[in-house]
Design a protein around this motif. Structure first.
Motif: not given
Length: 351
Positions: A274-288
């Motif tokens: 779950t934590a890895d998925e949170v970071i992956a989603e964070y990276i995606r949102l950061k570059h929106e």
């Protein structure tokens, strides 16, 4: 030199150092290809399992068409002779019984028995009338209903297989029926020629009526060769349609199960990392390009919607109670003012 200078032992990149993910990256395409391949393989396995049976059925069909025509042509002269012979035997037995009343009773008795016999063995030619049109149900059924649809198609197909097997044996059975009827009539004629004192002519007359019934059903309800061939072809076609429909459904079933397995694996992956998925989603949102600052708040509201609604409801009720108290208080103030004004007027009047 320090480790930082040499690069040895450098700390792994943090979320802030990771590059923007590729916008066109879609690993799910591989999952789709895998599931599609499983569907194709399931169809191939089913087709291979039934290939020999279908090939044999087609060979039997071709052989039976020719064999039935030959058997029927060979039986025609014998059937005509039997027709004449049985008619003569019945006429002779009527004379030997020598009682119109007994003949009438025997005819009525036979008619009742024949009706019951016909209910058991209709001999109406082709009794298979299923068109076996499975295309729509195989294409339009829900994925969760595939197993039950396959079972229904296989039931219809099994009936076609059973009737087909019976029809395949008809050329040989026709020849045997003619031979058996010849022996049956010959036995009646032999008994008629024996000592009349030991012969029950009523029983022989009943036997002759049965022989005539066997003659009337000698073709089993098929008026001509084409009627037999059409029925045989119908049962074979139903088998082919059924196997084709089930093959298609087996492919759909395998694809559906593959997607269910992938969904279960994705859920397990999400749970375990779950934590890895949170970071992956964070990276995606950061570059929106235009992040929505209210998105997280909206999602939080969605997660806690019930509690927020309860709080809002409580606040609304509190405000309502406050308004009610204020209104009551103002009413009491106005009432006190009216009372005080009335007392002042009364005092001035007395003075």
């Amino acid at each position: 030199m320090t480790s930082a200078e040499t690069g040895a032992g450098a700390a792994p990149d943090g979320p802030e150092d990771r590059q923007e993910p590729c916008a066109e990256c879609d690993p799910g395409l591989l999952d789709q290809l895998k599931c599609r391949a499983k569907g194709i393989q399931a169809q191939a396995d089913y087709n291979k399992a039934h290939e020999d049976a279908l090939t044999q059925a087609r060979t039997q069909y071709d052989g039976a068409r020719s064999a039935y025509g030959t058997a029927r042509s060979a039986a025609q002269p014998d059937v005509k002779d039997l027709d004449k012979q049985i008619a003569q035997v019945i006429d002779q037995l009527k004379c030997l019984v020598d009682s119109e009343h007994k003949i009438r009773l025997l005819n009525r008795a036979f008619w009742h028995v024949e009706r019951r016999l016909h209910a058991c063995y209709p001999n109406d030619g082709c009794t298979f009338d299923d068109d076996c049109d499975f295309d729509d149900v195989a294409e339009d059924c829900d994925a969760d209903d595939i197993a039950s649809v396959i079972a229904g198609i296989e039931r219809s197909t099994s009936v076609a297989v059973s009737v087909f097997a019976d029809l395949i044996a008809e050329p040989a059975n026709l020849t045997k029926r003619v031979s058996d009827l010849q022996a049956e009539v010959a036995a009646i004629v032999t008994k008629m020629a024996s000592d009349s004192r030991s012969v029950d002519f009523k029983a022989l007359y009943a036997a002759a009526l049965v022989a005539r019934q066997h003659l009337e059903t000698i073709w089993r309800g098929f008026e001509h060769v084409n009627a037999y061939v059409d029925c045989l072809c119908r049962t074979l076609t139903c088998q082919l349609k059924g196997y084709a429909a089930v093959s298609h459904l087996k492919g759909r079933e395998a694809v559906h199960q593959c997607h269910k397995d992938q969904e279960a694996a994705a859920c397990q992956q999400l749970k375990d990392h779950t934590a890895d998925e949170v970071i992956a989603e964070y990276i995606r949102l950061k570059h929106e390009p235009h992040p929505d600052p209210d998105e997280f708040r909206e999602r939080a509201d969605d997660r806690h919607g019930d509690r927020d609604e309860d709080r809002d409801g409580e606040r609304d009720r509190d405000r309502d109670r406050d308004r009610d108290r204020d209104r009551d208080e103002r009413e009491r103030d106005r009432e006190r003012e009216r009372e005080s004004g009335g007392r002042g007027n009364r005092e001035r009047g007395r003075s």
